[in-house]
Structure formats: structure tokens, C-alpha cells
Motif scaffolding. Structure first.
Motif, PDB file in Angstrom:
ATOM      1  N   GLU B  73     -37.839 -24.177 -53.351  1.00  0.00           N
ATOM      2  CA  GLU B  73     -37.337 -24.297 -54.712  1.00  0.00           C
ATOM      3  C   GLU B  73     -37.634 -23.028 -55.503  1.00  0.00           C
ATOM      4  O   GLU B  73     -36.821 -22.574 -56.317  1.00  0.00           O
ATOM      5  CB  GLU B  73     -37.953 -25.531 -55.391  1.00  0.00           C
ATOM      6  CG  GLU B  73     -37.498 -26.829 -54.715  1.00  0.00           C
ATOM      7  CD  GLU B  73     -38.052 -28.093 -55.393  1.00  0.00           C
ATOM      8  OE1 GLU B  73     -38.676 -27.978 -56.461  1.00  0.00           O
ATOM      9  OE2 GLU B  73     -37.834 -29.187 -54.829  1.00  0.00           O
ATOM     10  N   ILE B 249     -47.792 -36.541 -51.037  1.00  0.00           N
ATOM     11  CA  ILE B 249     -46.804 -37.336 -50.301  1.00  0.00           C
ATOM     12  C   ILE B 249     -47.367 -37.751 -48.949  1.00  0.00           C
ATOM     13  O   ILE B 249     -47.154 -38.877 -48.484  1.00  0.00           O
ATOM     14  CB  ILE B 249     -45.484 -36.546 -50.164  1.00  0.00           C
ATOM     15  CG1 ILE B 249     -44.791 -36.503 -51.532  1.00  0.00           C
ATOM     16  CG2 ILE B 249     -44.577 -37.176 -49.105  1.00  0.00           C
ATOM     17  CD1 ILE B 249     -43.581 -35.595 -51.589  1.00  0.00           C
ATOM     18  N   LEU B 252     -49.630 -40.585 -49.769  1.00  0.00           N
ATOM     19  CA  LEU B 252     -48.805 -41.757 -50.058  1.00  0.00           C
ATOM     20  C   LEU B 252     -48.381 -42.440 -48.750  1.00  0.00           C
ATOM     21  O   LEU B 252     -48.371 -43.671 -48.630  1.00  0.00           O
ATOM     22  CB  LEU B 252     -47.556 -41.280 -50.807  1.00  0.00           C
ATOM     23  CG  LEU B 252     -47.033 -42.008 -52.039  1.00  0.00           C
ATOM     24  CD1 LEU B 252     -48.160 -42.441 -52.957  1.00  0.00           C
ATOM     25  CD2 LEU B 252     -46.059 -41.106 -52.791  1.00  0.00           C
ATOM     26  N   GLU B 275     -38.775 -31.599 -56.011  1.00  0.00           N
ATOM     27  CA  GLU B 275     -37.754 -32.633 -56.199  1.00  0.00           C
ATOM     28  C   GLU B 275     -38.115 -33.921 -55.463  1.00  0.00           C
ATOM     29  O   GLU B 275     -37.817 -35.020 -55.919  1.00  0.00           O
ATOM     30  CB  GLU B 275     -36.401 -32.105 -55.720  1.00  0.00           C
ATOM     31  CG  GLU B 275     -35.254 -32.645 -56.582  1.00  0.00           C
ATOM     32  CD  GLU B 275     -33.902 -32.291 -55.998  1.00  0.00           C
ATOM     33  OE1 GLU B 275     -33.721 -31.103 -55.640  1.00  0.00           O
ATOM     34  OE2 GLU B 275     -33.055 -33.181 -55.896  1.00  0.00           O
ATOM     35  N   ASP B 276     -38.752 -33.777 -54.319  1.00  0.00           N
ATOM     36  CA  ASP B 276     -39.220 -34.934 -53.564  1.00  0.00           C
ATOM     37  C   ASP B 276     -40.013 -35.910 -54.402  1.00  0.00           C
ATOM     38  O   ASP B 276     -39.954 -37.124 -54.178  1.00  0.00           O
ATOM     39  CB  ASP B 276     -40.217 -34.486 -52.480  1.00  0.00           C
ATOM     40  CG  ASP B 276     -39.516 -33.865 -51.322  1.00  0.00           C
ATOM     41  OD1 ASP B 276     -38.384 -34.259 -51.050  1.00  0.00           O
ATOM     42  OD2 ASP B 276     -40.127 -32.980 -50.690  1.00  0.00           O
ATOM     43  N   ALA B 278     -39.923 -36.964 -57.417  1.00  0.00           N
ATOM     44  CA  ALA B 278     -39.190 -37.950 -58.207  1.00  0.00           C
ATOM     45  C   ALA B 278     -38.580 -39.036 -57.328  1.00  0.00           C
ATOM     46  O   ALA B 278     -38.310 -40.135 -57.777  1.00  0.00           O
ATOM     47  CB  ALA B 278     -38.110 -37.258 -59.021  1.00  0.00           C
ATOM     48  N   TYR B 279     -38.372 -38.716 -56.057  1.00  0.00           N
ATOM     49  CA  TYR B 279     -37.707 -39.664 -55.168  1.00  0.00           C
ATOM     50  C   TYR B 279     -38.628 -40.287 -54.135  1.00  0.00           C
ATOM     51  O   TYR B 279     -38.185 -40.947 -53.210  1.00  0.00           O
ATOM     52  CB  TYR B 279     -36.503 -39.005 -54.498  1.00  0.00           C
ATOM     53  CG  TYR B 279     -35.380 -38.817 -55.496  1.00  0.00           C
ATOM     54  CD1 TYR B 279     -34.516 -39.860 -55.777  1.00  0.00           C
ATOM     55  CD2 TYR B 279     -35.243 -37.630 -56.198  1.00  0.00           C
ATOM     56  CE1 TYR B 279     -33.524 -39.724 -56.719  1.00  0.00           C
ATOM     57  CE2 TYR B 279     -34.248 -37.472 -57.146  1.00  0.00           C
ATOM     58  CZ  TYR B 279     -33.385 -38.533 -57.400  1.00  0.00           C
ATOM     59  OH  TYR B 279     -32.417 -38.392 -58.346  1.00  0.00           O
ATOM     60  N   SER B 281     -41.419 -42.993 -52.844  1.00  0.00           N
ATOM     61  CA  SER B 281     -41.547 -44.428 -53.128  1.00  0.00           C
ATOM     62  C   SER B 281     -43.018 -44.783 -53.098  1.00  0.00           C
ATOM     63  O   SER B 281     -43.599 -44.793 -52.023  1.00  0.00           O
ATOM     64  CB  SER B 281     -40.809 -45.258 -52.075  1.00  0.00           C
ATOM     65  OG  SER B 281     -39.458 -44.890 -52.015  1.00  0.00           O
ATOM     66  N   PRO B 282     -43.626 -45.082 -54.192  1.00  0.00           N
ATOM     67  CA  PRO B 282     -43.068 -45.015 -55.551  1.00  0.00           C
ATOM     68  C   PRO B 282     -42.958 -43.562 -56.021  1.00  0.00           C
ATOM     69  O   PRO B 282     -43.643 -42.705 -55.471  1.00  0.00           O
ATOM     70  CB  PRO B 282     -44.114 -45.763 -56.374  1.00  0.00           C
ATOM     71  CG  PRO B 282     -45.391 -45.510 -55.656  1.00  0.00           C
ATOM     72  CD  PRO B 282     -45.040 -45.511 -54.199  1.00  0.00           C
ATOM     73  N   PRO B 283     -42.120 -43.341 -57.029  1.00  0.00           N
ATOM     74  CA  PRO B 283     -41.981 -42.003 -57.590  1.00  0.00           C
ATOM     75  C   PRO B 283     -43.345 -41.427 -57.953  1.00  0.00           C
ATOM     76  O   PRO B 283     -44.185 -42.124 -58.510  1.00  0.00           O
ATOM     77  CB  PRO B 283     -41.126 -42.237 -58.825  1.00  0.00           C
ATOM     78  CG  PRO B 283     -40.304 -43.424 -58.485  1.00  0.00           C
ATOM     79  CD  PRO B 283     -41.199 -44.299 -57.652  1.00  0.00           C
ATOM     80  N   GLU B 327     -44.094 -43.596 -61.565  1.00  0.00           N
ATOM     81  CA  GLU B 327     -44.628 -44.893 -61.185  1.00  0.00           C
ATOM     82  C   GLU B 327     -45.936 -44.834 -60.378  1.00  0.00           C
ATOM     83  O   GLU B 327     -46.717 -45.777 -60.389  1.00  0.00           O
ATOM     84  CB  GLU B 327     -43.553 -45.649 -60.392  1.00  0.00           C
ATOM     85  CG  GLU B 327     -43.817 -47.133 -60.270  1.00  0.00           C
ATOM     86  CD  GLU B 327     -42.795 -47.778 -59.337  1.00  0.00           C
ATOM     87  OE1 GLU B 327     -41.609 -47.419 -59.417  1.00  0.00           O
ATOM     88  OE2 GLU B 327     -43.212 -48.600 -58.504  1.00  0.00           O
TER      89      GLU B 327
END
Lengths: 345, 345
Positions: B73, B249, B252, B275-276, B278-279, B281-283, B327
Motif C-alpha cells: 500500500e 491478524i 486473530l 485494508e485487510d 477493515a475486512y 472478521s471481526p473488523p 469491532e
DNA sequence: TTGTATGCGTTATCAG
DNA sequence: CTGATAACGCATACAA
């Protein structure tokens, strides 16, 4: 270079010979020259060399955008492959815009690079003629336009069929497709959709238009939007096939948000097998396209074209793929009987 | 160029003038030349121009690897910023290897680019001297080595403190840190850890070594490993601060795997806001470092250095950051009372 | 084994 | 406003 020659007491030509590894050169001369080079911290002026030789040692790589993980990973692989050949890669972002893609082909920057590896997205059948360029070009992705250029790709149709078959094999019947491009016939979207439909038909399942979700750009956000729209219409589904991983991850996001349990209620599979896929929650099944192989092949092909050793006709290389199954399709409850390791298609 | 001049019936110099927008030129002459250029499909030879001008119109960008989303990015942003100035970006991957990073600075490719934007990772205090180079250089990341070069960064300490404070403000007390580099004092890991410790201390909470998880490389996989190790030792936690999003992540992923509910049982926050995030689970909540601003500033700074308009001393730019809550820290059950929108730090 | 001379395509200098 | 001409730094044909 003059200074080096002067210091070593030789001519400029000899310095050049030393630098370029010319073999017939007296060891002591060579040594003296090398000492002078080190002493003066001399470095070749690449611009001058390029001008003289007509080659730049650089190749272009045009992709939609690096913030899409698939293209970032692809760029990574291409850079590594190019490095093997002592080449430098120059990345150009097209933003999947038609205009920018045409610019790339019109070759404003052509003189900067020896050739181009190009992953087109926006250009359609009507732009076919633009691909007939007079510089070395290798296209990534399906042979889209009857290919007036070399290209490297996996079989989108076969891979999509395999992904869909995997869903069917694990008992899914209402399989949504996310990422369709209405009206398109030659791009990845159309080909992958064709594979999906073939798998359904082969299994005696109907192809239900309500299960087809459009998404122009293949981003997480558009995948999420498409998934949300489909759920909002009350369409009944038990699986989702995202035409790429970003779409699938977007879909996963929405499913999580709505409290739909994956894979118990809905299984999800993506396409590309980006690194994200393995770390999604739950880990996302996907189709691995053999990124490294694609990159290495493309670079090799391009170099052959640059060197003039490639065949006159345009070359088409089909690379391998693999369906990688993870928890999003083969969750704990379904896993019994399913293979524990990635399945090779 | 000769041909164009001949066709237009002017001298080669006039062609050059037209191309370079020299103002004092009769409109009809200009028109004739432009017609000839179009007719012949002439394009300037950039190598020759570079040789003549001593500038290449290219800048280098050295990052660890593009397959790390943050750097992908970042590269995206740098390319866009450079484009604004008509510059081309040449990306080099260091793989966070000390050797490769030194190579980048030793400037084998120096003559290819007008300057370098460099995000070092492996180089340590002992390499300080290597940063004193004789070409335009802008470093990304904290002023690591007393900075013998310009640099652009956000305040890692402040940002990490803000992230930790957010966890504390939402009632967390046992906050694990993932991604520490034992013994390091100047890198991002050390600085972010310092911010974390400050926040704990300010809140009167103890700094418990059992809560510090090491992870050399900041990948998803190393984050997952560190998280797993900590859970295996039975350490009690109610929150995780990943020193970057990839680590978070990864964490998570492990929490999901172990059936730990996020954020009800354990809250998770990352760093970088890729960007990951925001997407996920959960954000995933995260710290947004103002990527665009960093890229634009770095390019501007580099260009000032190239043009010689930058001040003699080295410049240090601190960019803004923002704690983005999602979240993973402010789940449905906790959300009451917490701000619904991103909190600006 | 090494040196001399030439040109790659531009742009800059300086007259005209 | 435009033209002739000299560099830029290197690689190569040709000589020696």
C-alpha cells in the motif's frame, strides 16, 4: 572513466574491457585498473551505457494496483524472477482504467524498458488491435483477444470448475457466485463463471440467475456489497464462490456481520490464494494459480522475445493450479472424510 | 529527431525546442514540427535525454517486500505521489536482509535514479555510518540512527500509547503485546513497546513480562506463532496489541482457532490500518499512520533534495496518526458508550 | 593484448 | 526566433 584510465596508466578502452569482463587482458593490467576503480569509487554511468547499447536492463510490469494483494504478491514474484536475470523491474499502475492501459501500450515509456509484462483488466475486445505492438510484450491472464502477443495464464475455466466441484462435493447445492461481469465474454470473470456453470451442469444442478452477484472491480468492498445485496433479497444460499479472494473476503465480512456461520451455514471459497486467505477467520479455501511459476515463465518468455530467440508465432503458456481447502469450506463439522491436506486438482 | 527535422524543414534544435515547450517559437513552425512528430510516430529517447541532463526522472523505493500489505500500500501511494511530479518509481525489495539493505545504500543502482526513499528494517545502530550517502535519500520510519539523512515518520511512541490507552479505556487490564524485539532500542518495535508501557504505567497498571510476545519478522505467521505460544503458557489476557496489523491478524487467526471470542473475551488492536484490517472478521481496530501523507511528504522532500532547494541540515517530518476503532475492540456488547466513529488522536 | 576514433540521441551554447 | 555544433559517458570497429 577517463580518470580511472589515467590513474591506471591505460587507455579508456582498457578500462571498458576490464569492466565488461573482456577475457584477453593481462592480469597485472586488470589489477591496476581495478585498483584505480576502487580508489576513485568509480561507477559506470548506466544512462550512457543504455544509450550506447540500446538496451536498458529494465522491464516494465503493468498491473491494476499494488494495493490489491494479488498484484502485490505477483509483483513480488516478478521482481524476484527478474533479479535472477540481473533485470530491474519498473512497476506501472493502471488503476484498471482503460485510458491508462492504452497509455501503457502506446509506450510513452517504451524507451525506458526492454519489454513489458502486462496484466490488463479494462481493455476489451474492441481494443484488440492495440496489443499488436512493436516491442516485446507478454500478457498475463487468459488469451483474451485472440492474442497478438505472448501470454501466460492458468486455465480460468478449469480452475473455476474445480473450485465449484469442491463445493458440490462437500454437499453444497445453492452456490452463489460473486464478481460476475454482465455481458463480458472474454475476461477472467466470464471464464471463471463459465467454469462455475459447467460444474453445476455436470452435477445436474440448475444455474440460477438469482445466485449470480455482479461486482465490477474485484475489491473487498465490492465483494461485501454484492454479498449484502444478495442476502438482502432473501436469496437462499449454502455456499459462495468469490471470483477472487478479495471478493470472498468481503463476502466473509458480511456473513460474519449478519451472524451467518461459516462454513456451517454457508461455505466460502475464493480464487488466487493470496496470503490473506490462509489467515482469514475462518481460513479461506481458494484456488492457487502458481504465482511464482507465472512470474518466472513470463520473465523467461519476455527475455526470449527481447533476445530474439523466441519463435515467430506468439507463445501461449498454461500454468498449473491447485484447489487449496481450508476451514471455510471444510469446517470441523464437515471435515470428516474430507482430505486434511491441500487437494491438487 | 533528424527525420522529424527534415520532414518539417527545420533544424534538429527546433524540434528539441518544440518538444521541451520552449516559448519563443513561431506558431506555424511549431505546428509543422508537431505534425511531423505525429506523422513519424516519433518518441524521445529517454536514455539519451538522461545522459545529457544527468537526471533520470526515476526515484528508487526500497522496502522489505511487497507481499507485506503495508509496504504494498505504501508503494502504491509513493507511485501515485511520484506520478504527480512526472517521476517513475523503481522498487527494490530488501527482504529485510542486512546485506541487501547495505547494497541499496552502496548505490550500485545509484545512477539509475535521482534519489532514494528507503524504509530500512534490518540495519541497526552499528550501520549508522552507511546512511551518510552522497545522493538524495529520504528515510521512512523513526529517526533511527541520529539520522544522517532526511526522514519522515509518525510518532511510534505516541501512536502506540494511544492504541494502548484505547484498550484500557474500554476496560482491558491484561494487555498482551505481540511483535516485541528483545534488546532493540531504536527500531519501530522498541518505540511502539515504549508507548505501550507508558500507557500502562500512566494508568497505574503493571508491565508484565509474561504479556510480551516476541516476533522477529512482522508477518501474519509470526504473529500467529507468538499468540499461540502465549496462550499455551496459560497466560491470562483480555486484550492483544499487535505491533502491526499482520501480527494482529495472525493473532486473530489463532484466537479464532482456539474458540476465543473477539472482542468479548479478548480485544485486539493492530497498527498500520492496512485494508485487510477493515475486512477482518471481526473488523480489526488499528492505528492509521497517514500513508498518503507519508508518501507525498517523502517524495516532496526527496525532490527538494534533488533540486538542491532543501535546507542544509537534515529534515525531520512527523506525520499525523489516528486510532481507528472497529469491532475487534468495540464489539456490539461493548460498543455502548464508546464513540461510533474513528477517534482522532 | 591494448589504443584511437566514432557515434548513440539529446540538450545547451552561442551566433545569426 | 532558428541553426550549427559541441558535449554527455560509454562501447565497439578497426588498427597497431
Amino acid at each position: 572513466m577517463h580518470d580511472v584510465a589515467a590513474m591506471a596508466g591505460v587507455s579508456i578502452k582498457t578500462v571498458s574491457n576490464v569492466i565488461n569482463g573482456y577475457p584477453y587482458i593481462r592480469p597485472e593490467t586488470k589489477e591496476r585498473v581495478e585498483a584505480a576503480i576502487a580508489e576513485l569509487g568509480y561507477q559506470v554511468n548506466i544512462s550512457a551505457r543504455n544509450l550506447r547499447q540500446g538496451r536498458t536492463g529494465m522491464i516494465g510490469l503493468a498491473v491494476p494496483e499494488l494495493s490489491l494483494p494479488y498484484f502485490a504478491e505477483l509483483a513480488d514474484s516478478v521482481i524476484r524472477a527478474a533479479e535472477q536475470h540481473g533485470l530491474i523491474v519498473l512497476i506501472e499502475q493502471t488503476n484498471a482504467s482503460r485510458e491508462r492501459e492504452l497509455e501503457v501500450l502506446s509506450g510513452q515509456r517504451r524507451h525506458l524498458t526492454d519489454g513489458l509484462i502486462f496484466s490488463p483488466l479494462a481493455l476489451g475486445t474492441e481494443d484488440r488491435a492495440h496489443f499488436a505492438v512493436d516491442f516485446p510484450l507478454v500478457l498475463l491472464g487468459e488469451r483474451i483477444f485472440g492474442g497478438p502477443a505472448d501470454h501466460v495464464t492458468m486455465s480460468n475455466v478449469d480452475a473455476a470448475r474445480a473450485a465449484t466441484q469442491h463445493l458440490i462435493a462437500t454437499g453444497r447445492r445453492r452456490i452463489a457466485l460473486i464478481g460476475a461481469h454482465e455481458g463480458e465474454t472474454v475476461g477472467s470473470a466470464a471464464l471463471r463463471q463459465r467454469g462455475y456453470e459447467q460444474a453445476l451442469t455436470d452435477a445436474g444442478l440448475p444455474v440460477d440467475p438469482a445466485l449470480i452477484g455482479e461486482a465490477g472491480l474485484w475489491h473487498r468492498s465490492t465483494g461485501a456489497d454484492a454479498m449484502a445485496r444478495m442476502l438482502d433479497t432473501g436469496t437462499e444460499i449454502d455456499a459462495v464462490f468469490g471470483l477472487n479472494d478479495a471478493l470472498a473476503i468481503g463476502a466473509l465480512h458480511v456473513l460474519h456481520d449478519r451472524g451467518v456461520v461459516v462454513p456451517d451455514e454457508v461455505a466460502v471459497i475464493g480464487f488466487d490464494d493470496i496470503e490473506d486467505a490462509a489467515y482469514a477467520s475462518p481460513p479461506l479455501s481458494s484456488v492457487a494459480p502458481g504465482r511464482e511459476q507465472i512470474a518466472a515463465t513470463a520473465v523467461d518468455l519476455l527475455l526470449a522475445r527481447v533476445a530474439g530467440t523466441a519463435p515467430a508465432e506468439h507463445v501461449e503458456v498454461i500454468t498449473d493450479f491447485e484447489v487449496v481447502t481450508r476451514e471455510s469450506t471444510v469446517g470441523a463439522s464437515v471435515r470428516a472424510g474430507a482430505p486434511a491436506r491441500p487437494v491438487v486438482a
